[in-house]
Design an enzyme around this catalytic site. Sequence first.
Site, PDB file in Angstrom:
ATOM      1  N   HIS A 204      68.314  51.752  13.420  1.00  0.00           N
ATOM      2  CA  HIS A 204      66.917  51.793  13.015  1.00  0.00           C
ATOM      3  C   HIS A 204      66.694  52.709  11.821  1.00  0.00           C
ATOM      4  O   HIS A 204      65.593  52.757  11.274  1.00  0.00           O
ATOM      5  CB  HIS A 204      66.006  52.175  14.192  1.00  0.00           C
ATOM      6  CG  HIS A 204      66.133  53.596  14.675  1.00  0.00           C
ATOM      7  ND1 HIS A 204      67.021  53.980  15.654  1.00  0.00           N
ATOM      8  CD2 HIS A 204      65.462  54.709  14.332  1.00  0.00           C
ATOM      9  CE1 HIS A 204      66.883  55.267  15.893  1.00  0.00           C
ATOM     10  NE2 HIS A 204      65.945  55.740  15.106  1.00  0.00           N
ATOM     11  N   ASP A 240      72.162  49.754  18.637  1.00  0.00           N
ATOM     12  CA  ASP A 240      71.434  50.475  17.579  1.00  0.00           C
ATOM     13  C   ASP A 240      72.471  51.239  16.766  1.00  0.00           C
ATOM     14  O   ASP A 240      72.855  52.355  17.109  1.00  0.00           O
ATOM     15  CB  ASP A 240      70.407  51.420  18.187  1.00  0.00           C
ATOM     16  CG  ASP A 240      69.613  52.175  17.129  1.00  0.00           C
ATOM     17  OD1 ASP A 240      69.584  51.711  15.973  1.00  0.00           O
ATOM     18  OD2 ASP A 240      69.021  53.224  17.455  1.00  0.00           O
ATOM     19  N   SER A 323      67.954  61.041  15.069  1.00  0.00           N
ATOM     20  CA  SER A 323      68.439  59.661  15.090  1.00  0.00           C
ATOM     21  C   SER A 323      69.696  59.485  14.253  1.00  0.00           C
ATOM     22  O   SER A 323      69.741  59.880  13.088  1.00  0.00           O
ATOM     23  CB  SER A 323      67.355  58.722  14.568  1.00  0.00           C
ATOM     24  OG  SER A 323      66.276  58.657  15.459  1.00  0.00           O
TER      25      SER A 323
END
Length: 682
Positions: A204, A240, A323
């Site tokens: 992402h 992801d 992230s």
Amino acid sequence: MRGKVITLACGSVLAISALTPITPVAAAQPVSLAAQQSEAHQRFDALPPDLRGQLAGHWFDAGKGKLTVAVQTEEAAARARAAGVEAVRVQRGAADLDRLLGQVRALVGDGVPGVFSWGVDVRDNQVDVTVNTSRRTRDTDRFLEEVRAFGDGVHVVETRSQQRQQAGTVQAGSPWWPGSESNCSVGFGATDTNGGKHFLTAGHCTNDANQAAYGQSGQQNRIGTSNVGGTRSVNAREGDMGVVAVTEAGWALSPAVNTWGQPAVTVTGSAEAMVGDRVCHSGNTSKWQCGEVKYTHKAVDYGGGLVIEDLTWTTACSLGGDSGGGWLLGDKAVGLHDGGPSQCVQNPTDDGDLSIFQPVGEALRKWGLTLVTGGSSDTTAPTAPANPRATGTTASSVSLAWDASTDNVGVTAYDVYNGGTIATTVTGTTATVGNLKADNDYTFTIKAKDAAGNTSAASAAVTARTRPGSGDAEPPTTPGNLRATGTTASSVSLAWDASTDNVGVTGYEVLNGTSTATRVTGTTATVTGLTADTAYSFAVRAVDAAGNQSKQTAAITVRTSGNTGGRTFTNDTDYPIRDYQVAVSAVRSTAAGAAGNPITVEVDVTHTCLEDLNVTLVAPSGRTYPLLRTPGGNYTCHPFPAGRTFSVVPVAGEQATGTWTVRIGDNGPGDTGVLSGWSVTV
């Protein structure tokens, strides 16, 4: 000249060659725990395939410092204990749990309001379904009524919070910036087969194709290019994960992990985390955080059609901006940070406060990359195993034993060679080498190795002759009752009844038409990457340790789900819009064929300064379509109009199916707002 530095995934550092290396200090976690975890993983890898096929789960028990396995029979428990493993008897086997999980997955479909995770809890021998009750609707109540009808094998956990894929704030430290967006954390360094340099991070963070990647805010100190060609980023059911190509001069890859003032760690390889493992991660915002693995292979639903399967859930704290950062088991890379709660929660008791990571091995395999690793200060090899001897033979196997080696730190395993080839690796001082020919002489040697990879000299050779007769030439029986347990627009879940074999079934091959789609050890599988509203033919065959294959099952035809809700897709989840950050919301389109012309986007935003905002639509291909751009310079603020609609003309060939994302970047100070919902008509 000062060197450029960026920390790779929770740790690995990108740096020019002039950079002063990190000075190693003490181990990042207690040596005893690290050694116990390492031994647990080695014992699991050394379990015989037929015994592993009987397990209903496995985990590391930190209290006992040992691997624990769940089995249904006392015979399997006794075999596990003989291998130095703790064993517990459970009610449900792997096939039972897989069947229940398949039923839950089929009920979830493309999403149920409030239901945000589902997966097997191996320690409790049940399937857990987690529900955010603050988002409960009638559909949720209907789902819960149906799922509770499955009995005590499915446990519903209620919470009033849940994870999100985290976006970060601009801070000094070790982030990387996708273009002009807010930062993510950099992942583990890796190289391709041509020696090209890359680093792994979250999908992402890399959803835009061919986007410039920077080591400093304000689009400064370019590192390279994210998601080259639009084929190196995934943020969907598959996972992801994404790749940034390191192309700019002066940047080098290092295995050193930035532990933010904690004892330094150098990555020596990769591993797959198990339940109970103590793992740590490094990110630009929460820094260095550790916790315990609570679940593996568990799905999460972030809303807006974004469902990701097979993630690892932990009790470690995390924050926005982490992230893509790396997760470690000791000095082994295990994952890339995916998401977590809205605030850092230490020692969480609520599953909605857990942090989640994408297993790193899947990313390395998908793109054919090799992890950048470093050496160890331990350079002393173990002594050679003494007194090797044959303790038994059959027509197809030889059993061996030897005296233990010694090492300055500790022996972790033994490699058993059949001639010049490794036949098996074990953690104890006995082994059985199978798949041999009857009435033949074989020569074996053994080498000891330690955790640093140092290998001893070979033992003296021992020769043994297999008995006359036949080896294992008997194939398993054909799997029974092949059936579909669930479908989505891009996947089909299957289950079947177990095969039997004279020695033991080691796995199953799932065929999509005439091609092998996947290989599994249990009696369920999910085939992904399929096309919506399309019929597929599946069959399954069993395989044993000798490579014998059963006959294929009769083929079944299954059609993936199609678009039943028209060509408009909506996400009504609220996302805050904060100064100098990017709000990101995604929807999953199951519409077939090419995208319409024009594509229509309706955005429901509350914000006091329209002129502060950039609004961008990102297609499943990774192509971006600007919807609104900040004018720059001096301007007067006006409120964002309610329910604003934009239209864009797609490029030729843009496909409708996949994840569409709207990104709203706030480039001005002093104003806040909310993206309360949006829709895209394709």
